[in-house]
Motif scaffolding. Sequence first.
Motif, PDB file in Angstrom:
ATOM      1  N   ILE A  36      28.719  15.344   9.105  1.00  0.00           N
ATOM      2  CA  ILE A  36      29.632  14.824  10.125  1.00  0.00           C
ATOM      3  C   ILE A  36      29.883  13.365   9.791  1.00  0.00           C
ATOM      4  O   ILE A  36      28.941  12.584   9.648  1.00  0.00           O
ATOM      5  CB  ILE A  36      29.012  14.944  11.531  1.00  0.00           C
ATOM      6  CG1 ILE A  36      28.709  16.409  11.864  1.00  0.00           C
ATOM      7  CG2 ILE A  36      29.925  14.320  12.588  1.00  0.00           C
ATOM      8  CD1 ILE A  36      27.746  16.577  13.030  1.00  0.00           C
ATOM      9  N   VAL A  37      31.137  12.978   9.650  1.00  0.00           N
ATOM     10  CA  VAL A  37      31.482  11.601   9.306  1.00  0.00           C
ATOM     11  C   VAL A  37      32.062  10.901  10.532  1.00  0.00           C
ATOM     12  O   VAL A  37      33.067  11.347  11.087  1.00  0.00           O
ATOM     13  CB  VAL A  37      32.496  11.546   8.149  1.00  0.00           C
ATOM     14  CG1 VAL A  37      32.954  10.109   7.907  1.00  0.00           C
ATOM     15  CG2 VAL A  37      31.885  12.116   6.883  1.00  0.00           C
ATOM     16  N   VAL A  38      31.428   9.810  10.930  1.00  0.00           N
ATOM     17  CA  VAL A  38      31.911   9.008  12.051  1.00  0.00           C
ATOM     18  C   VAL A  38      32.660   7.808  11.486  1.00  0.00           C
ATOM     19  O   VAL A  38      32.059   6.912  10.897  1.00  0.00           O
ATOM     20  CB  VAL A  38      30.750   8.516  12.940  1.00  0.00           C
ATOM     21  CG1 VAL A  38      31.298   7.779  14.162  1.00  0.00           C
ATOM     22  CG2 VAL A  38      29.872   9.682  13.371  1.00  0.00           C
ATOM     23  N   LEU A  39      33.970   7.788  11.646  1.00  0.00           N
ATOM     24  CA  LEU A  39      34.752   6.663  11.141  1.00  0.00           C
ATOM     25  C   LEU A  39      34.479   5.417  11.978  1.00  0.00           C
ATOM     26  O   LEU A  39      34.290   5.492  13.192  1.00  0.00           O
ATOM     27  CB  LEU A  39      36.238   7.001  11.145  1.00  0.00           C
ATOM     28  CG  LEU A  39      36.627   8.098  10.133  1.00  0.00           C
ATOM     29  CD1 LEU A  39      38.126   8.357  10.193  1.00  0.00           C
ATOM     30  CD2 LEU A  39      36.218   7.717   8.720  1.00  0.00           C
ATOM     31  N   GLY A  40      34.460   4.276  11.320  1.00  0.00           N
ATOM     32  CA  GLY A  40      34.049   3.031  11.953  1.00  0.00           C
ATOM     33  C   GLY A  40      35.039   2.476  12.961  1.00  0.00           C
ATOM     34  O   GLY A  40      36.232   2.787  12.949  1.00  0.00           O
ATOM     35  N   ALA A  41      34.517   1.652  13.829  1.00  0.00           N
ATOM     36  CA  ALA A  41      35.296   0.870  14.794  1.00  0.00           C
ATOM     37  C   ALA A  41      34.474  -0.383  15.069  1.00  0.00           C
ATOM     38  O   ALA A  41      33.362  -0.527  14.578  1.00  0.00           O
ATOM     39  CB  ALA A  41      35.563   1.655  16.078  1.00  0.00           C
ATOM     40  N   ALA A  42      35.013  -1.270  15.854  1.00  0.00           N
ATOM     41  CA  ALA A  42      34.374  -2.573  16.054  1.00  0.00           C
ATOM     42  C   ALA A  42      32.952  -2.463  16.591  1.00  0.00           C
ATOM     43  O   ALA A  42      32.600  -1.526  17.322  1.00  0.00           O
ATOM     44  CB  ALA A  42      35.227  -3.417  17.008  1.00  0.00           C
ATOM     45  N   GLN A  43      32.137  -3.432  16.191  1.00  0.00           N
ATOM     46  CA  GLN A  43      30.781  -3.590  16.734  1.00  0.00           C
ATOM     47  C   GLN A  43      30.580  -5.068  17.045  1.00  0.00           C
ATOM     48  O   GLN A  43      31.203  -5.937  16.437  1.00  0.00           O
ATOM     49  CB  GLN A  43      29.734  -3.070  15.755  1.00  0.00           C
ATOM     50  CG  GLN A  43      29.719  -3.752  14.397  1.00  0.00           C
ATOM     51  CD  GLN A  43      28.969  -5.074  14.372  1.00  0.00           C
ATOM     52  OE1 GLN A  43      27.990  -5.258  15.104  1.00  0.00           O
ATOM     53  NE2 GLN A  43      29.432  -6.015  13.543  1.00  0.00           N
ATOM     54  N   PHE A  44      29.710  -5.329  17.991  1.00  0.00           N
ATOM     55  CA  PHE A  44      29.482  -6.706  18.429  1.00  0.00           C
ATOM     56  C   PHE A  44      28.002  -7.031  18.337  1.00  0.00           C
ATOM     57  O   PHE A  44      27.200  -6.576  19.149  1.00  0.00           O
ATOM     58  CB  PHE A  44      29.991  -6.905  19.863  1.00  0.00           C
ATOM     59  CG  PHE A  44      31.429  -6.468  20.043  1.00  0.00           C
ATOM     60  CD1 PHE A  44      32.471  -7.224  19.529  1.00  0.00           C
ATOM     61  CD2 PHE A  44      31.728  -5.284  20.698  1.00  0.00           C
ATOM     62  CE1 PHE A  44      33.791  -6.812  19.677  1.00  0.00           C
ATOM     63  CE2 PHE A  44      33.039  -4.865  20.861  1.00  0.00           C
ATOM     64  CZ  PHE A  44      34.078  -5.634  20.343  1.00  0.00           C
ATOM     65  N   PRO A  48      27.677  -1.136  19.192  1.00  0.00           N
ATOM     66  CA  PRO A  48      28.973  -0.498  18.983  1.00  0.00           C
ATOM     67  C   PRO A  48      29.928  -0.765  20.147  1.00  0.00           C
ATOM     68  O   PRO A  48      29.511  -0.797  21.311  1.00  0.00           O
ATOM     69  CB  PRO A  48      28.624   0.988  18.902  1.00  0.00           C
ATOM     70  CG  PRO A  48      27.189   1.025  18.490  1.00  0.00           C
ATOM     71  CD  PRO A  48      26.566  -0.170  19.159  1.00  0.00           C
ATOM     72  N   SER A  49      31.193  -0.962  19.819  1.00  0.00           N
ATOM     73  CA  SER A  49      32.218  -1.112  20.851  1.00  0.00           C
ATOM     74  C   SER A  49      32.362   0.205  21.606  1.00  0.00           C
ATOM     75  O   SER A  49      31.877   1.255  21.155  1.00  0.00           O
ATOM     76  CB  SER A  49      33.552  -1.470  20.202  1.00  0.00           C
ATOM     77  OG  SER A  49      33.980  -0.395  19.370  1.00  0.00           O
ATOM     78  N   PRO A  50      33.009   0.199  22.767  1.00  0.00           N
ATOM     79  CA  PRO A  50      33.213   1.455  23.514  1.00  0.00           C
ATOM     80  C   PRO A  50      33.886   2.542  22.673  1.00  0.00           C
ATOM     81  O   PRO A  50      33.531   3.716  22.790  1.00  0.00           O
ATOM     82  CB  PRO A  50      34.093   1.025  24.689  1.00  0.00           C
ATOM     83  CG  PRO A  50      33.696  -0.397  24.931  1.00  0.00           C
ATOM     84  CD  PRO A  50      33.466  -0.972  23.556  1.00  0.00           C
ATOM     85  N   VAL A  51      34.843   2.159  21.817  1.00  0.00           N
ATOM     86  CA  VAL A  51      35.508   3.148  20.965  1.00  0.00           C
ATOM     87  C   VAL A  51      34.516   3.778  19.996  1.00  0.00           C
ATOM     88  O   VAL A  51      34.467   5.004  19.832  1.00  0.00           O
ATOM     89  CB  VAL A  51      36.681   2.505  20.191  1.00  0.00           C
ATOM     90  CG1 VAL A  51      37.216   3.466  19.130  1.00  0.00           C
ATOM     91  CG2 VAL A  51      37.796   2.113  21.148  1.00  0.00           C
ATOM     92  N   LEU A  52      33.706   2.949  19.346  1.00  0.00           N
ATOM     93  CA  LEU A  52      32.718   3.467  18.402  1.00  0.00           C
ATOM     94  C   LEU A  52      31.664   4.293  19.126  1.00  0.00           C
ATOM     95  O   LEU A  52      31.218   5.326  18.612  1.00  0.00           O
ATOM     96  CB  LEU A  52      32.065   2.316  17.635  1.00  0.00           C
ATOM     97  CG  LEU A  52      31.061   2.708  16.541  1.00  0.00           C
ATOM     98  CD1 LEU A  52      31.659   3.723  15.575  1.00  0.00           C
ATOM     99  CD2 LEU A  52      30.577   1.470  15.792  1.00  0.00           C
ATOM    100  N   GLN A  53      31.268   3.879  20.310  1.00  0.00           N
ATOM    101  CA  GLN A  53      30.294   4.656  21.077  1.00  0.00           C
ATOM    102  C   GLN A  53      30.830   6.047  21.396  1.00  0.00           C
ATOM    103  O   GLN A  53      30.089   7.035  21.354  1.00  0.00           O
ATOM    104  CB  GLN A  53      29.926   3.924  22.359  1.00  0.00           C
ATOM    105  CG  GLN A  53      29.021   2.716  22.143  1.00  0.00           C
ATOM    106  CD  GLN A  53      28.541   2.112  23.447  1.00  0.00           C
ATOM    107  OE1 GLN A  53      28.217   2.829  24.394  1.00  0.00           O
ATOM    108  NE2 GLN A  53      28.496   0.794  23.507  1.00  0.00           N
ATOM    109  N   SER A  54      32.120   6.141  21.713  1.00  0.00           N
ATOM    110  CA  SER A  54      32.721   7.453  21.987  1.00  0.00           C
ATOM    111  C   SER A  54      32.627   8.353  20.771  1.00  0.00           C
ATOM    112  O   SER A  54      32.309   9.549  20.864  1.00  0.00           O
ATOM    113  CB  SER A  54      34.189   7.290  22.394  1.00  0.00           C
ATOM    114  OG  SER A  54      34.309   6.612  23.627  1.00  0.00           O
ATOM    115  N   ARG A  55      32.879   7.790  19.602  1.00  0.00           N
ATOM    116  CA  ARG A  55      32.819   8.567  18.365  1.00  0.00           C
ATOM    117  C   ARG A  55      31.382   8.992  18.061  1.00  0.00           C
ATOM    118  O   ARG A  55      31.125  10.128  17.650  1.00  0.00           O
ATOM    119  CB  ARG A  55      33.390   7.757  17.205  1.00  0.00           C
ATOM    120  CG  ARG A  55      34.852   7.395  17.374  1.00  0.00           C
ATOM    121  CD  ARG A  55      35.362   6.526  16.226  1.00  0.00           C
ATOM    122  NE  ARG A  55      36.720   6.044  16.463  1.00  0.00           N
ATOM    123  CZ  ARG A  55      37.421   5.312  15.611  1.00  0.00           C
ATOM    124  NH1 ARG A  55      36.869   4.957  14.452  1.00  0.00           N
ATOM    125  NH2 ARG A  55      38.653   4.923  15.895  1.00  0.00           N
TER     126      ARG A  55
END
Length: 197
Positions: A36-44, A48-55
Motif C-alpha cells: 500500500i503506497v501512501v502519497l505524501g502531503a504536508a507535515q509540520f 502529519p497535516s490533516p490531509v496526510l492523516q486522512s491518507r
Amino acid sequence: RVAVLAVLVFLIAAIATAVYIGLISGTDDRSHSDAIVVLGAAQFNGTPSPVLQSRLAHAQELQRAGVSADIITVGGKQEGDRFTEAQAGKAWLVKAGIPAEQITAIGTGSDTAESLTAVAKVMADKGWRSVTLVTDPVHEARSQAIARRLGIDVKLSPTSGGAGSDVTPDYLARETLGLMHFWAWQRWGIQSIVGAQ
C-alpha cells in the motif's frame, strides 16, 4: 478561426479530462497487492497535516482489511524541515500500532512523479509488482497515469472522508491541467523502471 478552434479543442479536452478524473475518483479496489503506497502531503515538525492523516488512516484501514501487510510512505521535505513527509507518515502509523518493519519510508521526491519513481526502484529491489495507491480522490487519476508509465501494476483506493477528500472546483481544475500536461509530455518523461527489470 484557428485560434477559436484551438480554444474549443482545449475546452473539450479539459471537460473530458475532468469527467475522467471524476470517474476514477470513485474507484475503490481492495483486492490484494504487494504494498500500500501512501502519497505524501504536508507535515509540520513531524506531525502529519490533516490531509496526510486522512491518507494514513485509510492505509491503516486497508491493511486491516487484508489488502497488504506492507505499507510504503513517501515524500521529501521542504527547506528547513527536520522531518520528511515519509518519516512523519511512518511515525504516525507506528504510533497507530503497525509494526515498523512493515513500513518502508521513502523520504525523497518533491512531487508525485519523483515519489513514484522512487517507489518503483524500491519495488524492483523487493521484487514487487503491484501497489494500492492511497491519496485524495481527485489526485488518483494523475497518480495512476504516472504509476502505469513507470510500469507499476497499480490499484486505487482513495480516501473517502477527512481533509482532502472533497472534490472542490479548484482542486479538480489543478488536477485536470496536471493530467493533461502529463499526457501531452509523458513520451519525453518517465521511462519504465519496474518493467525493465
